[in-house]
Design an enzyme around this catalytic site. Structure first.
Site, mmCIF file in Angstrom:
data_model
loop_
_atom_site.group_PDB
_atom_site.id
_atom_site.type_symbol
_atom_site.label_atom_id
_atom_site.label_comp_id
_atom_site.label_asym_id
_atom_site.label_seq_id
_atom_site.Cartn_x
_atom_site.Cartn_y
_atom_site.Cartn_z
ATOM 1 N N SER A 144 -9.263 -6.254 -5.879
ATOM 2 C CA SER A 144 -10.772 -6.021 -5.689
ATOM 3 C C SER A 144 -11.122 -5.862 -7.284
ATOM 4 C CB SER A 144 -11.338 -5.015 -4.950
ATOM 5 O OG SER A 144 -12.601 -4.670 -5.174
ATOM 6 N N TYR A 157 -10.774 3.569 -1.634
ATOM 7 C CA TYR A 157 -10.573 1.905 -1.871
ATOM 8 C C TYR A 157 -10.129 1.521 -3.317
ATOM 9 C CZ TYR A 157 -11.698 -2.876 -1.095
ATOM 10 O OH TYR A 157 -11.767 -4.156 -1.318
ATOM 11 N N LYS A 161 -6.619 -0.514 -4.546
ATOM 12 C CA LYS A 161 -6.737 -1.757 -5.158
ATOM 13 C C LYS A 161 -6.062 -1.638 -6.445
ATOM 14 C CE LYS A 161 -8.369 -3.994 -1.657
ATOM 15 N NZ LYS A 161 -7.428 -5.054 -0.740
#
Ligand SMILES: NC(=O)c1ccc[n+]([C@@H]2O[C@H](COP(=O)([O-])OP(=O)(O)OC[C@H]3O[C@@H](n4cnc5c(N)ncnc54)[C@H](OP(=O)(O)O)[C@@H]3O)[C@@H](O)[C@H]2O)c1
Length: 256
Positions: A144, A157, A161
């Site tokens: 991401s 998150y 990533k």
């Protein structure tokens, strides 16, 4: 242009909807046999059925990437049904928390790391021996842009990533000699169930759009081109890279 996927076998995790479904459908359109997986067979079976109805070849398998035995069984199902594996797409991802990273407890960290980082490694560990059987292959990891530049509220998150991006580089080095190319795809905000908060909350989506030179939210089809290229022999000399598709958002605000 042909992507050379005829006769290839691809495994796509998290393929019951969103980006994974779009990638699986694109591979099938290009002639690959696709093994589509998600935690729930009832959710992923319709994706395989739709691919078959369109003239493609697909197998649906229930696989929670948090469970090593299920991941091994996923690769075995591909081998039992199609006799080979050429491409593994690590796409199943999660984000159970939105907020200040300081307040994320161990449970949130464990869940996010387990799916987004260890889950990818489980798939890679299970897939590499199968890729070796056919002289090499492709591993594609959905990262991401949050793993490159942090996004507010998405700190935990984002850390996972960033780990996916580094995992991609580490494994590209380690597996290069086996003719296995390992690359990452880093989308910006793509309109799926997963990212709904970002495109369906007016204050947030306006901020996202102000920071996106393309002036729109991405769609799953915006990710498919990179996934095709990285699965194709066209990318045989490309490994350890991160392909970004974010409408230019990493460049910063369009308003200066
Ligand atoms: N959408 C975005 O803006 C965006 C941006 C950058 C990166 N990404 C990344 O792209 C990937 C796909 O995201 P998406 O937006 O397409 O999400 P999505 O629409 O929510 O789809 C996620 C998929 O993963 C499956 N899944 C979730 N946890 C799983 C697990 N532990 N084991 C197996 N399958 C699991 C879900 O199926 P079941 O519920 O049926 O298991 C579903 O098929 C993720 O890695 C995400 O981090 C997304």
């Amino acid at each position: 242009m042909s992507f050379g996927l005829d006769g290839k076998v691809a495994i796509v995790t998290g393929a019951s909807r969103g980006i994974g479904q779009a990638i699986a459908e694109a591979y099938a359109r290009e002639g690959a046999k696709v093994v589509v997986a998600s935690r729930d067979l009832a959710r992923v079976a319709p994706v395989a059925e739709a691919i078959q109805a369109a003239g493609g070849d697909a197998l649906a398998v229930a696989c929670h990437t948090g469970d090593e035995a299920q991941v091994k069984a996923l690769v075995q199902a591909a081998l039992d049904t199609y006799g080979r594996v050429d491409i593994a797409v690590n796409n199943a991802g999660t984000n159970p928390y939105f907020g200040p990273t300081l307040f994320a407890d161990d449970g949130i960290w464990s869940k996010t790391l387990d799916t987004n980082v260890l889950g990818y490694m489980r798939v890679i560990r299970a897939a590499v021996p199968a890729l070796q059987q056919v002289g090499g292959g492709k591993i594609i990891n959905l990262a991401s842009t949050a793993g490159i530049n942090p996004m507010p509220g998405l700190g935990v998150y984002a850390v996972t990533k960033a780990a996916v991006i580094h995992m991609t580089k580490v494994l590209a080095q380690e597996l290069g000699g086996l003719n296995i190319q390992v690359n990452a795809i880093a989308p910006g905000v793509i309109r799926t169930k997963f990212s709904r908060l970002l495109w369906d909350t007016p204050e947030i989506s306006e901020r996202v759009l102000r920071g996106t030179p393309a002036g729109r939210i991405g769609e799953v089809e915006d990710v498919v081109g990179a996934a095709l290229y990285l699965a194709s022999p066209l990318s045989d000399y490309t490994t350890g890279t991160v392909m970004v598709m974010d409408g230019g958002a990493l460049l910063g605000s369009v308003e200066g």
